[in-house]
Design an enzyme around this catalytic site. Structure first.
Site, short mmCIF file in Angstrom:
data_model
loop_
_atom_site.label_atom_id
_atom_site.label_comp_id
_atom_site.label_asym_id
_atom_site.label_seq_id
_atom_site.Cartn_x
_atom_site.Cartn_y
_atom_site.Cartn_z
N ASP A 1 -2.10 38.80 -69.70
CA ASP A 1 -1.58 38.94 -70.97
C ASP A 1 -2.26 40.61 -71.42
OD1 ASP A 1 -4.49 38.00 -71.02
OD2 ASP A 1 -3.96 36.46 -72.10
N ALA A 2 -2.33 39.92 -72.85
CA ALA A 2 -3.50 41.79 -73.52
C ALA A 2 -4.96 41.97 -72.90
CB ALA A 2 -3.35 41.98 -74.79
#
Length: 128
Positions: A7-8
């Site tokens: 994810d980010a």
């Protein structure tokens, strides 16, 4: 781990583990027992499909972690196979899973007996 798996924040996305487990099962079948998925389809007209899976997320994997995925046979029924798989980073267990597979025909996807040649190879490979 690759950027596409995270994810980010650089944490491996929970659904990515399903792909890791699938790849490990494919390699386990090929390397330990000599059958590719295509080989099973051609020789026996069968394929193993996931009926259910349980994942327990214990610790996160992060971007650039090197992971190992184990595969252990737990039980074999007539058409059902249960596997235990773990995702590890060094000695740390990050994810524990139990996968229920069903052997089905390639023409109509109805359950069929596990090919005898695999059943024989798996006889003494069960986890207690």
């Amino acid at each position: 781990m690759y950027f596409q798996d995270t994810d980010a924040g650089g944490v491996v996305f929970h659904a990515s583990y399903v792909n890791f487990l699938e790849r490990a099962r494919t390699e386990w079948l090929r390397e330990c027992y000599g059958y590719s998925n295509t080989g099973l389809m051609r020789e026996f007209g069968v394929v193993f499909v996931v009926r259910s899976l349980r994942l327990d997320y214990l610790k996160p994997a992060l971007l650039d972690d090197l992971l190992a995925i184990s595969v252990q046979l737990k039980d074999v029924g007539r058409s059902r196979v249960i596997l235990c798989q773990n995702v590890l980073r060094d000695e740390d267990v990050l994810v524990e899973s139990e996968i229920h597979l069903v052997c089905v025909t390639t023409d109509n996807f109805k359950p069929i007996s596990v090919p005898e040649v695999l059943r024989e190879q798996w006889e003494n490979k069960r986890v207690i």
